[in-house]
Design a protein around this motif. Structure first.
Motif, PDB file in Angstrom:
ATOM      1  N   ASN A   1      -5.735 -14.292   1.272  1.00  0.00           N
ATOM      2  CA  ASN A   1      -5.339 -14.906   2.355  1.00  0.00           C
ATOM      3  C   ASN A   1      -3.733 -15.382   2.399  1.00  0.00           C
ATOM      4  O   ASN A   1      -2.967 -15.192   3.099  1.00  0.00           O
ATOM      5  CB  ASN A   1      -6.137 -16.228   2.939  1.00  0.00           C
ATOM      6  CG  ASN A   1      -7.371 -15.587   3.337  1.00  0.00           C
ATOM      7  OD1 ASN A   1      -7.561 -14.470   3.850  1.00  0.00           O
ATOM      8  ND2 ASN A   1      -8.293 -16.262   3.273  1.00  0.00           N
TER       9      ASN A   1
ATOM     10  N   HIS B   1      -1.541 -14.228   0.279  1.00  0.00           N
ATOM     11  CA  HIS B   1      -0.876 -12.871   0.265  1.00  0.00           C
ATOM     12  C   HIS B   1      -0.623 -12.404   1.582  1.00  0.00           C
ATOM     13  O   HIS B   1       0.579 -12.127   2.019  1.00  0.00           O
ATOM     14  CB  HIS B   1      -1.383 -11.943  -0.713  1.00  0.00           C
ATOM     15  CG  HIS B   1      -0.711 -10.651  -0.744  1.00  0.00           C
ATOM     16  ND1 HIS B   1       0.520 -10.470  -1.610  1.00  0.00           N
ATOM     17  CD2 HIS B   1      -0.586  -9.412  -0.221  1.00  0.00           C
ATOM     18  CE1 HIS B   1       0.841  -9.224  -1.431  1.00  0.00           C
ATOM     19  NE2 HIS B   1       0.089  -8.418  -0.596  1.00  0.00           N
ATOM     20  N   LEU B   2      -1.438 -12.375   2.280  1.00  0.00           N
ATOM     21  CA  LEU B   2      -1.312 -11.998   3.781  1.00  0.00           C
ATOM     22  C   LEU B   2      -0.622 -12.750   4.726  1.00  0.00           C
ATOM     23  O   LEU B   2       0.337 -12.623   5.379  1.00  0.00           O
ATOM     24  CB  LEU B   2      -2.833 -11.917   4.423  1.00  0.00           C
ATOM     25  CG  LEU B   2      -3.856 -10.530   4.166  1.00  0.00           C
ATOM     26  CD1 LEU B   2      -5.083 -10.713   4.877  1.00  0.00           C
ATOM     27  CD2 LEU B   2      -2.819  -9.378   4.588  1.00  0.00           C
TER      28      LEU B   2
ATOM     29  N   TYR C   1       2.902 -12.065   3.726  1.00  0.00           N
ATOM     30  CA  TYR C   1       3.589 -10.763   4.394  1.00  0.00           C
ATOM     31  C   TYR C   1       3.661 -11.030   5.863  1.00  0.00           C
ATOM     32  O   TYR C   1       4.673 -10.443   6.287  1.00  0.00           O
ATOM     33  CB  TYR C   1       2.314  -9.911   3.973  1.00  0.00           C
ATOM     34  CG  TYR C   1       2.677  -8.289   4.803  1.00  0.00           C
ATOM     35  CD1 TYR C   1       3.618  -7.805   4.423  1.00  0.00           C
ATOM     36  CD2 TYR C   1       1.897  -8.342   5.982  1.00  0.00           C
ATOM     37  CE1 TYR C   1       3.925  -6.589   5.189  1.00  0.00           C
ATOM     38  CE2 TYR C   1       2.226  -6.998   6.710  1.00  0.00           C
ATOM     39  CZ  TYR C   1       2.962  -6.428   6.284  1.00  0.00           C
ATOM     40  OH  TYR C   1       3.531  -5.119   7.281  1.00  0.00           O
ATOM     41  N   GLN C   2       2.955 -11.879   6.412  1.00  0.00           N
ATOM     42  CA  GLN C   2       3.252 -12.010   7.793  1.00  0.00           C
ATOM     43  C   GLN C   2       4.474 -12.787   8.179  1.00  0.00           C
ATOM     44  O   GLN C   2       5.173 -12.307   9.048  1.00  0.00           O
ATOM     45  CB  GLN C   2       1.879 -12.789   8.514  1.00  0.00           C
ATOM     46  CG  GLN C   2       1.823 -13.191   9.775  1.00  0.00           C
ATOM     47  CD  GLN C   2       1.554 -11.893  10.589  1.00  0.00           C
ATOM     48  OE1 GLN C   2       1.244 -10.846  10.082  1.00  0.00           O
ATOM     49  NE2 GLN C   2       1.470 -12.180  11.972  1.00  0.00           N
TER      50      GLN C   2
END
Length: 192
Positions: free
Chosen positions: A107, A109-110, A113-114
């Motif tokens: 989460n 990492h996401l 990225y977002q």
């Protein structure tokens, strides 16, 4: 998890138990204990061991079966940690903590990225709006000084403008909510 697989994982416990029972039999026979008390003692200890192993198997089997069923029913498998309950045995607690830690890492990492994607999208949108000023200036210059060269430049500037609009459209394709507000309206006040 099958019961045979569970017993295979408990081979060291079963081997230790067997060796202890063998030494117990040898010791009790060495001190001239009758056979009936030895058989009774071994039977009692064996029933206790089998009961403990069965209880452990039932607890672990039920927990892991629930986890597997929940995983099968999930469309988004990465949400498993959010719906499973924490186990009440050491291996299950360790499994739960590992799953929770990896889910948190994913989460994070996401989210990173977002944030990068949003920053890049904002940069592209800003760049497109900034590049429109020099394009408009070049078009004005070409309009004010008409000759074959400036007409050719105006055509190329029009192509550049189309490409810039494509970039802007593509960068906003996932976020059309910034451009449009969709809601119910009464047409009567609007027509007046």
């Amino acid at each position: 998890m099958s019961f045979l697989r569970f017993l295979k994982d408990k081979w060291l416990v079963l081997l230790t138990y067997s060796i202890l029972m063998l030494f117990t039999i040898i010791f009790l026979r060495a001190i001239h204990t009758a056979v009936y008390p030895i058989v009774s003692l071994i039977t009692l200890y064996t029933i206790a061991l089998i009961s403990l192993l069965l209880l452990e198997y039932i607890k672990k089997h039920a927990y892991y079966k629930t986890v597997q069923d929940q995983l099968q029913n999930l469309d988004q498998k990465y949400l498993l940690c959010d719906i499973i309950s924490q186990a009440h045995f050491q291996e299950g607690e360790l499994f739960y903590e590992i799953l929770r830690t990896t889910t948190k890492s994913m989460n994070d990492h996401l989210d990173a990225y977002q944030m990068e994607r949003i920053a890049y999208q904002e940069y592209i949108e800003m760049w497109v709006h900034e590049i429109k000023t020099p394009i408009a200036s070049a078009k004005l210059l070409a309009e004010n000084h008409k000759d074959p060269i400036t007409r050719s430049m105006a055509e190329e500037i029009d192509k550049i403008e189309i490409f810039v609009e494509q970039v802007l459209f593509y960068s906003k394709s996932n976020t059309t909510e910034k451009d449009y507000i969709i809601k119910s309206l009464s047409l009567h006040p609007l027509l007046k």
